[in-house]
Structure formats: structure tokens, C-alpha cells
Motif scaffolding. Structure first.
Motif, PDB file in Angstrom:
ATOM      1  N   ALA A 291      -9.599   5.824 -15.038  1.00 19.00           N
ATOM      2  CA  ALA A 291     -11.046   5.643 -14.929  1.00 19.00           C
ATOM      3  C   ALA A 291     -11.387   4.447 -14.056  1.00 19.00           C
ATOM      4  O   ALA A 291     -12.336   4.484 -13.273  1.00 19.00           O
ATOM      5  CB  ALA A 291     -11.650   5.476 -16.319  1.00 19.00           C
ATOM      6  N   ASN A 292     -10.596   3.372 -14.171  1.00 17.46           N
ATOM      7  CA  ASN A 292     -10.883   2.161 -13.398  1.00 17.46           C
ATOM      8  C   ASN A 292     -10.344   2.207 -11.977  1.00 17.46           C
ATOM      9  O   ASN A 292     -10.832   1.504 -11.108  1.00 17.46           O
ATOM     10  CB  ASN A 292     -10.263   0.939 -14.088  1.00 17.46           C
ATOM     11  CG  ASN A 292     -10.865   0.717 -15.444  1.00 17.46           C
ATOM     12  OD1 ASN A 292     -12.062   0.924 -15.627  1.00 17.46           O
ATOM     13  ND2 ASN A 292     -10.043   0.342 -16.401  1.00 17.46           N
ATOM     14  N   MET A 293      -9.301   2.987 -11.781  1.00 14.38           N
ATOM     15  CA  MET A 293      -8.582   2.915 -10.507  1.00 14.38           C
ATOM     16  C   MET A 293      -8.998   3.966  -9.484  1.00 14.38           C
ATOM     17  O   MET A 293      -8.899   3.747  -8.290  1.00 14.38           O
ATOM     18  CB  MET A 293      -7.081   3.138 -10.767  1.00 14.38           C
ATOM     19  CG  MET A 293      -6.257   1.918 -11.057  1.00 14.38           C
ATOM     20  SD  MET A 293      -6.426   0.624  -9.842  1.00 14.38           S
ATOM     21  CE  MET A 293      -5.425   1.245  -8.494  1.00 14.38           C
ATOM     22  N   CYS A 294      -9.409   5.156  -9.989  1.00 13.18           N
ATOM     23  CA  CYS A 294      -9.405   6.313  -9.089  1.00 13.18           C
ATOM     24  C   CYS A 294     -10.798   6.801  -8.709  1.00 13.18           C
ATOM     25  O   CYS A 294     -11.768   6.577  -9.423  1.00 13.18           O
ATOM     26  CB  CYS A 294      -8.638   7.458  -9.736  1.00 13.18           C
ATOM     27  SG  CYS A 294      -6.959   6.983 -10.149  1.00 13.18           S
TER      28      CYS A 294
ATOM     29  N   ARG B  59      -6.483  -2.826  -6.430  1.00 12.25           N
ATOM     30  CA  ARG B  59      -7.833  -2.418  -5.995  1.00 12.25           C
ATOM     31  C   ARG B  59      -8.374  -3.335  -4.905  1.00 12.25           C
ATOM     32  O   ARG B  59      -8.933  -2.881  -3.912  1.00 12.25           O
ATOM     33  CB  ARG B  59      -8.793  -2.442  -7.186  1.00 12.25           C
ATOM     34  CG  ARG B  59      -9.012  -1.078  -7.789  1.00 12.25           C
ATOM     35  CD  ARG B  59     -10.282  -1.049  -8.615  1.00 12.25           C
ATOM     36  NE  ARG B  59     -10.379  -2.194  -9.493  1.00 12.25           N
ATOM     37  CZ  ARG B  59     -10.032  -2.199 -10.778  1.00 12.25           C
ATOM     38  NH1 ARG B  59      -9.592  -1.104 -11.327  1.00 12.25           N
ATOM     39  NH2 ARG B  59     -10.133  -3.281 -11.511  1.00 12.25           N
ATOM     40  N   SER B  60      -8.178  -4.655  -5.088  1.00 14.08           N
ATOM     41  CA  SER B  60      -8.756  -5.556  -4.077  1.00 14.08           C
ATOM     42  C   SER B  60      -7.978  -5.459  -2.767  1.00 14.08           C
ATOM     43  O   SER B  60      -8.556  -5.546  -1.687  1.00 14.08           O
ATOM     44  CB  SER B  60      -8.835  -6.989  -4.599  1.00 14.08           C
ATOM     45  OG  SER B  60      -7.546  -7.498  -4.770  1.00 14.08           O
ATOM     46  N   LEU B  61      -6.663  -5.249  -2.861  1.00 13.86           N
ATOM     47  CA  LEU B  61      -5.880  -5.104  -1.630  1.00 13.86           C
ATOM     48  C   LEU B  61      -6.240  -3.809  -0.908  1.00 13.86           C
ATOM     49  O   LEU B  61      -6.270  -3.750   0.313  1.00 13.86           O
ATOM     50  CB  LEU B  61      -4.384  -5.127  -1.945  1.00 13.86           C
ATOM     51  CG  LEU B  61      -3.863  -6.473  -2.456  1.00 13.86           C
ATOM     52  CD1 LEU B  61      -2.430  -6.341  -2.930  1.00 13.86           C
ATOM     53  CD2 LEU B  61      -3.972  -7.542  -1.384  1.00 13.86           C
TER      54      LEU B  61
ATOM     55  N   VAL C 215     -13.699  11.289 -10.963  1.00 11.74           N
ATOM     56  CA  VAL C 215     -13.493  10.618 -12.242  1.00 11.74           C
ATOM     57  C   VAL C 215     -14.631  10.974 -13.198  1.00 11.74           C
ATOM     58  O   VAL C 215     -14.421  11.277 -14.365  1.00 11.74           O
ATOM     59  CB  VAL C 215     -13.402   9.082 -12.038  1.00 11.74           C
ATOM     60  CG1 VAL C 215     -13.583   8.347 -13.345  1.00 11.74           C
ATOM     61  CG2 VAL C 215     -12.065   8.720 -11.425  1.00 11.74           C
ATOM     62  N   ARG C 216     -15.844  10.979 -12.662  1.00 14.22           N
ATOM     63  CA  ARG C 216     -17.006  11.294 -13.480  1.00 14.22           C
ATOM     64  C   ARG C 216     -16.923  12.704 -14.067  1.00 14.22           C
ATOM     65  O   ARG C 216     -17.149  12.922 -15.252  1.00 14.22           O
ATOM     66  CB  ARG C 216     -18.265  11.158 -12.603  1.00 14.22           C
ATOM     67  CG  ARG C 216     -19.455  10.773 -13.376  1.00 14.22           C
ATOM     68  CD  ARG C 216     -20.745  10.710 -12.640  1.00 14.22           C
ATOM     69  NE  ARG C 216     -21.760  10.907 -13.652  1.00 14.22           N
ATOM     70  CZ  ARG C 216     -22.077  10.003 -14.568  1.00 14.22           C
ATOM     71  NH1 ARG C 216     -21.480   8.832 -14.581  1.00 14.22           N
ATOM     72  NH2 ARG C 216     -22.983  10.266 -15.479  1.00 14.22           N
TER      73      ARG C 216
ATOM     74  N   LEU D 294      -2.097   7.274  -3.954  1.00 16.12           N
ATOM     75  CA  LEU D 294      -1.811   8.335  -4.916  1.00 16.12           C
ATOM     76  C   LEU D 294      -1.297   7.622  -6.157  1.00 16.12           C
ATOM     77  O   LEU D 294      -0.221   7.022  -6.139  1.00 16.12           O
ATOM     78  CB  LEU D 294      -0.754   9.302  -4.345  1.00 16.12           C
ATOM     79  CG  LEU D 294      -0.424  10.510  -5.220  1.00 16.12           C
ATOM     80  CD1 LEU D 294      -1.656  11.375  -5.462  1.00 16.12           C
ATOM     81  CD2 LEU D 294       0.671  11.345  -4.562  1.00 16.12           C
ATOM     82  N   PHE D 295      -2.116   7.634  -7.192  1.00 18.86           N
ATOM     83  CA  PHE D 295      -1.847   6.814  -8.373  1.00 18.86           C
ATOM     84  C   PHE D 295      -1.368   7.713  -9.510  1.00 18.86           C
ATOM     85  O   PHE D 295      -2.136   8.515 -10.036  1.00 18.86           O
ATOM     86  CB  PHE D 295      -3.135   6.079  -8.761  1.00 18.86           C
ATOM     87  CG  PHE D 295      -2.974   5.113  -9.881  1.00 18.86           C
ATOM     88  CD1 PHE D 295      -2.416   3.861  -9.650  1.00 18.86           C
ATOM     89  CD2 PHE D 295      -3.372   5.434 -11.159  1.00 18.86           C
ATOM     90  CE1 PHE D 295      -2.263   2.963 -10.691  1.00 18.86           C
ATOM     91  CE2 PHE D 295      -3.226   4.545 -12.203  1.00 18.86           C
ATOM     92  CZ  PHE D 295      -2.667   3.295 -11.970  1.00 18.86           C
TER      93      PHE D 295
END
Ligand code: ATP
Ligand code: MG
Length: 353
Positions: free
Chosen positions: A243-246, A222-224, A263-264, A233-234
Motif C-alpha cells: 500500500a505504501n510502496m506501489c 521511495r525517495s531514491l 493500489v486503490r 518491480l516490488f
């Protein structure tokens, strides 16, 4: 010798929305196995904006990897594809990747330098015979012929540091077997960063790692992404990490995207019984200890001899006999931007232009 473009590529120009880097349109992939055809990907549509992360989720065998490998043009020779994969190159040209010669110079330049992939098993990405430093330096010199041995080494040190590998001056001269699984995945991410891709395909990048390392690697990605601005594309079977990534999520079942939304939308207003089942089978914080986790009945069938109906109907608790099992299910819009392939939402049908 350089392979020439096929004539069609020179003549056809493609356009995609200005904010998009990738548009996958009506993608089908069929795999010839013995005497039958597996229809592994069935009319998949999605797009990716610059800097966006799209989660592709679904149980094992849904077609996530076949879809992502088609983008890189690395599915085996017994696969045939149809549709379009439109990709905006760094130079701004839009190519239909399905029309490129997979072994040609153009595709090879895109693979790695523009689109990178990280896998579940980082060990397979490295040769056991060379040091991590040499393997990363090779990538750097491949992409930047002006790089000297010394400047490449400096760059490798910088990248190893960036992905949080402690003591990179020592680590750079070590071999892959001297790295733990988590460190190797970091090294693989460093290798990917050396290429500075616009699109990263991460296929189950943390599944083989234990939970704390998993969280660290996801934080790192995420930080990169913030720093480098790439699109991701995860791919995962675990809705929890999504939920945390996308930003957006595409839920795949039996080769089709059955639900798509932010996500929501997916977490707070899931509509497809399959998505709801996946969410119900996630462990919860307040779960009573011995309470059994919910499991969706049955397994994903092999995509052979499929009929025009809802692929999920025989596992669905809400299946309407005579409808879900006998007719093709179009996409419906549950709310703006939230697509669902389920007959329950019959009111508003969406047509792809
Ligand atoms: N090389 C192959 N030869 C034959 N069948 C294949 C091949 N690759 C994939 N398949 C089949 O295609 C379908 C989709 O497979 P895919 O690997 O894309 O699933 P996936 O969603 O990535 O699953 P997983 O979560 O297990 O990685 C499955 O039915 C699988 O058995
Ligand atoms: Mg897979």
C-alpha cells in the motif's frame, strides 16, 4: 571473445507502448525436476511504466521469484521459458530478453547497469573477503572505465551517504560482517545506485529486517526512486507494505496473475476471493488482542499436472462446483484497468491483443 547475436535478434524488431519500459507477454516458465515438469509461471502479462512501482504479491510458491529471475535471465538451467519479455534499453532499443544469450555481452551489460536486483538476504550479494568500499568501487569502475581510484572512492562515499549510512568515511573500509542487516541492505541499495539502473527488481527486500528498519529501507527506496526516476518491480508476500510502496498491484496465485489494478482498486475494491483472503489475513489496528487472524485454508499446491480450471478453486470459499473446477477462467474487467480472473465477473471479458 564477444558472442555474436543470434540471427533472429538482428531481424526482429519489437515495439512497446512509448510510456513503457517493460512488457511481459504471455510468459510461461517450466522447471524440469526429476521426471516431472513444474509449470511455475503460466501465461503472465504485465507492463511497467517509467518511474512506476508495481507490486507482485502472493503466498510462498506462487511464482514471483521465478518470474522476476526470468527478467534478469538468472533462472537455473532446468528452466524453460516461452512468451516475450520486451525491455527498452537506455539506448532506446526494444529487446526481447528471452531471445538474448543469457551469458552474452548484451545481457551482461543489461544486468546491473540497466536492470538491478536486490534480494532478501543482502549478505549473499557481498564477498566477505573485501571491504564494502572496494566492492562498490569495483562496480563503479566496471561501469565507468574512466573512473580513477580516487574518483570511485568519492562516489562510493557519496552513495553511502545518500543511503543514510552514518560515518561513511569509517564504514567504507569495513567488511560486510561489521555491518548490521539493515546497514548491509542499505549498502546493497548503494551498490545498485552505483549502476544507475532504469529498472529495479526488489525481491522481498525487507523481509529479513525488523519492522522499524523495514520502514526506513522502504522510505529510502521511495525517495531514491523519486530522485533517480527508476521503475520498480516490488515483490512481497506482505500486502501491508504494498500500500505504501506501489502504484499498481498484481496478485499472483499458482503461476498466474489473478487480479491486477491500482493500489486503490486492490485495497478498496478487491474482487478475487484470493485477494480478499490475503487482505483479511492482514493484522488490523483495531483487532482485539486474542482474536485469531484469518488464514486462507490450505497451501499453494506444487504446479504439477495442472488442469484447465481456476488454480484457487480447491481453497476458495466461493467455488462453484462444475464451473470453477472444470473450466479455464479468462480475465474479466471489474472496472477500467482492474482485471480479475474469477468467474463471478463473467459479464465483461477482456481479450489480450
Ligand atoms: N530451482 C527450482 N527447482 C524446482 N522448483 C522450483 C525452483 N524454483 C522455484 N521452484 C518452484 O516453482 C514454484 C514457484 O516458486 P517461486 O520461487 O517463484 O515462488 P515465490 O512466489 O517467489 O515464493 P516465496 O514467497 O517463497 O519466495 C514453486 O512451486 C517452487 O517450488
Ligand atoms: Mg520468492
Amino acid at each position: 571473445m564477444m558472442k555474436p547475436f543470434r540471427k533472429k535478434e538482428l531481424e526482429t524488431t519489437y515495439e512497446i507502448a512509448p510510456e513503457h519500459i517493460l512488457e511481459v507477454k504471455d510468459l510461461h516458465v517450466r522447471i524440469a525436476v526429476d521426471d516431472y515438469d513444474l509449470h511455475a509461471v503460466r501465461g503472465v502479462n504485465f507492463s511497467l511504466k517509467k518511474g512506476e512501482t508495481l507490486g507482485l504479491v502472493g503466498e510462498s510458491g506462487c511464482g514471483k521469484s521465478v518470474t522476476s529471475k526470468e527478467i534478469l535471465g538468472i533462472n537455473p538451467g532446468n528452466c524453460r521459458s516461452e512468451g516475450q519479455i520486451l525491455y527498452r534499453t537506455k539506448s532506446g532499443k526494444v529487446l526481447n530478453l528471452l531471445e538474448l544469450d543469457r551469458d552474452g555481452t548484451v545481457y551482461r551489460a543489461i544486468r546491473g547497469a540497466e536492470i538491478s536486483m536486490i534480494f532478501q538476504e543482502p549478505m549473499t550479494a557481498f564477498s566477505p573477503l573485501y571491504t564494502i568500499g572496494n566492492q562498490l568501487a569495483e562496480i563503479i569502475t566496471l561501469h565507468d572505465p574512466k573512473a580513477t581510484k580516487a574518483s570511485a572512492r568519492q562516489r562510493v562515499l557519496e552513495m553511502l551517504r545518500k543511503v543514510g549510512i552514518a560515518n561513511p568515511e569509517k564504514r567504507i573500509d569495513q567488511y560486510p560482517h561489521e555491518f548490521s542487516g539493515g546497514m548491509l541492505q542499505r549498502a546493497l541499495i548503494a551498490m545498485m545506485l552505483c549502476c544507475d539502473p532504469d529498472l529495479l527488481i526488489a525481491d522481498e527486500p525487507t523481509t529479513a529486517l525488523d519492522v522499524t528498519i523495514q520502514a526506513q529501507i522502504l522510505d529510502l527506496m521511495r525517495s531514491l526512486q523519486k530522485e533517480f526516476g527508476m521503475s520498480i518491480l516490488f515483490i512481497t508476500h506482505d500486502l501491508g507494505t504494498v500500500a505504501n510502496m506501489c502504484d499498481n498491484v498484481a496478485v499472483m496465485y499458482l503461476g498466474e496473475i489473478v487480479e491486477y489494478g491500482t493500489v486503490r482498486q486492490i485495497f478498496h475494491n478487491p474482487q478475487h476471493p484470493y485477494t480478499r483472503g490475503l487482505l483479511r489475513s492482514l493484522p488490523k489496528m483495531d483487532q482485539v488482542r486474542d482474536e485469531k487472524l484469518y488464514i486462507i485454508n490450505g497451501v499453494v499446491p506444487l504446479p504439477v499436472g495442472l488442469q484447465a480450471n481456476c488454480g484457487f478453486h480447491d481453497r476458495c470459499e466461493e467455488c462453484i462446483a462444475g464451473r470453477c473446477d472444470t473450466q479455464e477462467i479468462p480475465e474479466f474487467e471489474a472496472e477500467p484497468g482492474h482485471m480479475v480472473r474469477c468467474i463471478k465477473l463473467e459479464k465483461q471479458e477482456v481479450h489480450h491483443g
